[in-house]
Design an enzyme around this catalytic site. Structure first.
Site, PDB file in Angstrom:
ATOM      1  N   LYS A 190       4.496   1.087   8.762  1.00 32.54           N
ATOM      2  CA  LYS A 190       4.668   2.265   8.218  1.00 32.54           C
ATOM      3  C   LYS A 190       4.105   3.288   9.276  1.00 32.54           C
ATOM      4  O   LYS A 190       4.443   4.227   9.111  1.00 32.54           O
ATOM      5  CB  LYS A 190       4.154   1.858   6.697  1.00 32.54           C
ATOM      6  CG  LYS A 190       5.034   1.640   5.752  1.00 32.54           C
ATOM      7  CD  LYS A 190       4.247   1.380   4.387  1.00 32.54           C
ATOM      8  CE  LYS A 190       3.254   0.086   4.503  1.00 32.54           C
ATOM      9  NZ  LYS A 190       2.617  -0.069   3.136  1.00 32.54           N
ATOM     10  N   GLU A 224       0.913  -1.238   0.030  1.00 33.44           N
ATOM     11  CA  GLU A 224       0.041   0.008  -0.023  1.00 33.44           C
ATOM     12  C   GLU A 224       1.002   1.142  -0.070  1.00 33.44           C
ATOM     13  O   GLU A 224       1.870   1.252   0.787  1.00 33.44           O
ATOM     14  CB  GLU A 224      -0.912  -0.097   1.211  1.00 33.44           C
ATOM     15  CG  GLU A 224      -1.983   1.111   1.171  1.00 33.44           C
ATOM     16  CD  GLU A 224      -2.855   1.169   2.576  1.00 33.44           C
ATOM     17  OE1 GLU A 224      -2.601   0.030   3.374  1.00 33.44           O
ATOM     18  OE2 GLU A 224      -3.401   2.272   2.658  1.00 33.44           O
ATOM     19  N   ARG A 235       5.392 -12.825   9.811  1.00 27.59           N
ATOM     20  CA  ARG A 235       5.791 -11.429   9.683  1.00 27.59           C
ATOM     21  C   ARG A 235       7.284 -11.386  10.144  1.00 27.59           C
ATOM     22  O   ARG A 235       7.715 -11.997  11.143  1.00 27.59           O
ATOM     23  CB  ARG A 235       5.208 -10.579  10.363  1.00 27.59           C
ATOM     24  CG  ARG A 235       4.115  -9.758   9.688  1.00 27.59           C
ATOM     25  CD  ARG A 235       3.321  -8.751  10.442  1.00 27.59           C
ATOM     26  NE  ARG A 235       3.628  -7.482  10.251  1.00 27.59           N
ATOM     27  CZ  ARG A 235       2.938  -6.839   9.047  1.00 27.59           C
ATOM     28  NH1 ARG A 235       2.025  -7.623   8.409  1.00 27.59           N
ATOM     29  NH2 ARG A 235       3.280  -5.597   8.772  1.00 27.59           N
TER      30      ARG A 235
END
Ligand code: ATP
Ligand code: MG
Length: 557
Positions: free
Chosen positions: A273, A38, A263
């Protein structure tokens, strides 16, 4: 906190085994993967793991990988991020076959929503976001049907079209999938597919005021692009049934499969982020590419190489079972390994103390030979000047030495790397009693390379000839976050390390005059340094320390 031991590189990864099986059984005829960030921030080392996984998997089987901007949220996205993400993926050494924006597919997504509505599989709902949450039920209790659940197909088509036309305000209506409010999987309790957001989108401008939700958009993007293996992180495992539902009910020709992996987290830093943006916005750091940031651009500016990052990602492996927190020392191990044979060795004095060699002829400058890299002879030799005045490191001198101190102190003799033995004869102090200069003598017999064996000294110091020394700034870094795992909490700003940046003014060898941004060196005894790409200039070189020389970390243990 427990940190995860890296999986051995040879163990491969479980997704690769799935690909091998799928190719063998003919389930797929080629491998198509995607990296779908994104564009709401810069990429970090966690993304590097996903990038390496997707690109290397496709590469290995002759397949292809797309870069896709998952830009379905108009509010947080920005073209600056779109640029930086492309730069970072390329820098890591990967080439995408095609570049897509999810927003390019908005029209098709809308058409597919009409298919759902016509089949009675989606409805327009007037409940507020809060009411939807309240009627969703819990893990143990089923949800409640929305009073709008049984609207007719005609009414739904009409309302959805009017949502698109902009007749309603944000939050007034949503489109929901009609699945099962009693499903044990909460994600299947009539999830929202579209919401209204009157906002300007970085790619589509004001064309749309309804935007698809991730769980609806992502499977469609994968199917439209012909992705075979859609790899995402573990938190999406519970969304997989919804992923499959969307592909099936929207009647997509291509049926991609979603797989989840753990992750990556790294100790003493933040890895999201949203949190990284907070550090930038609060000016804790000097931008997304501050060398303390775990962003790809921060690591690059600090001096990491793509090779070191790729090796790191291979070493940590791909595990299905859990998210892993890896010690940042493992990352440091790989940059040392990569630079060991590549980086020229030179000398730099970070905190200078002037030394006058009183018996060395005034006005004379001689050139001494020094290997550029003793571990890689092919790099040859360089010449370094030596004269009556040099700089050494302040902490290489003690007026009253502690026990076991073998460096310079009054009456003691040490070796100067590549040069001579010197002996401290006298100390010059300023009005406050601080040592500002040393007077030493040298012994011409002890010249490096002359084969002198007359006597031994215990300390070897680095130094820089004073008249030709090049001024330099050195930036030394420590982790951003004090506590190993504090970066995982939302309260990480209260755990910042006040000493994460230390700036020193010193000197480097004269022959480093031509050093350019991103050139990397090993400074004798200090570690690996990189020429800063933002602040270094002709009048003053600025170096970022990438990593010190020694580590207590042994990855084989
Ligand atoms: P963030 O919370 O940092 O914004 P994200 O998952 O929202 O991360 P995306 O831009 O959606 O970020 O991620 C693009 C891809 O990178 C996704 O497939 C995601 O699963 C993967 N990814 C993101 N963070 C990590 C991580 N820490 N470890 C491994 N993969 C990651
Ligand atoms: Mg995200």
């Amino acid at each position: 906190m427990e940190t995860t031991k890296p999986a051995p590189a040879s163990s491969g990864n479980f997704i690769k085994q799935i690909v091998i099986d799928d190719l063998k059984t003919g389930k797929v005829s080629e491998v198509v993967t995607r990296f779908p960030p994104e564009p709401n921030g810069y990429l970090h080392i966690g993304h590097a793991k996903s990038i390496c996984l997707n690109f290397e998997l496709a590469d290995e089987f002759g397949g292809r990988t797309h870069l896709r901007f998952d830009d379905t949220n108009p509010v947080k996205e920005d073209t600056e991020y779109v640029q930086s993400i492309q730069e970072d993926v390329k820098w890591l050494g990967f080439e995408w076959e095609k570049l897509f924006f999810a927003s390019d597919f908005f029209e098709e997504m809308y058409e597919r929503a009409l298919v759902l509505i016509k089949k009675g599989k989606a409805y327009v709902c007037d409940l507020t976001a809060e009411q939807i949450r309240e009627t969703r039920g819990t893990l143990t209790a089923p949800g409640e049907d929305s009073p709008y659940r049984n609207r007719s197909v005609e009414e739904n088509l009409d309302l959805f079209e009017r949502m698109r036309k902009g007749e309603f305000a944000n939050g007034e209506k949503v489109l929901r999938a009609k699945i099962d409010m009693a499903s044990p999987n909460v994600n299947l309790r009539d999830p929202v597919l579209y919401r209204i957001a009157h906002a300007t989108h970085h790619n589509t401008g004001d064309k749309w005021c309804i935007y698809p939700m991730y769980d609806y958009a992502h499977p469609l993007e994968d199917a439209i692009e012909g992705i075979t293996h859609s790899i995402c992180t573990l938190e999406f495992a519970d969304h997989r049934p919804l992923y499959d539902w969307v592909i099936r009910e929207c009647e997509m020709a291509c049926v991609p499969q979603q797989y989840e992996f753990g992750r990556l987290n790294v100790t003493n830093t933040v890895m999201s982020k949203r949190k990284l943006k907070l550090l930038v916005d609060e000016q804790v750091v000097d931008g997304w590419d501050d060398p303390r940031m775990p962003t790809i651009s921060g690591l690059r500016r600090k001096g990491y190489t793509p090779e070191a990052i790729r090796e790191f990602c291979r070493e940590i492996g791909v595990v299905k079972s859990n998210n892993s927190t890896v010690d940042e020392k493992l990352l440091e191990h790989f940059i040392r390994e990569d630079l060991k044979l590549k980086a020229p060795r030179t000398m730099a004095v970070l905190q200078p103390l002037k030394v006058v060699i009183t018996n060395y002829p005034e006005g004379q400058v001689e050139q001494l030979d020094a290997e550029i890299n003793p571990e890689n002879e092919a790099m040859g030799i360089r010449q370094i000047p030596f004269s009556r005045e040099i700089y050494i490191e302040q902490d290489d001198f003690m007026e009253e030495p502690v026990k076991g101190y073998h460096r310079l102190y009054p009456g003691n003799e040490v070796r100067l790397k590549h040069a001579y033995f010197i002996k401290c004869e006298d100390v010059v102090k300023d009005a406050d009693g601080r040592v500002v200069e040393l007077h030493c003598t040298y012994d011409p017999e002890t010249k490096s390379g002359s084969g002198f064996t007359g006597r031994k000294v215990k300390g070897t110091l680095h130094w820089v000839e004073a008249s030709q020394a090049k001024p330099a700034e050195f930036r030394l870094y420590e982790p951003l976050i004090l506590d190993e795992s504090a970066g995982e909490s939302d309260d990480f700003l209260s755990n910042l390390n006040p000493n994460s940046l230390q700036t020193l003014q010193g000197f480097v060898e004269e022959n480093m005059n031509g050093a350019e941004a991103q050139d990397k060196f090993q400074f004798f005894r200090h570690g690996y340094f990189n020429v800063d790409s933002k602040h270094s200039g002709a009048e003053k070189l600025v170096f970022n320390r990438i990593v010190s020389l020694k580590s207590s970390f042994d990855p084989k243990k």
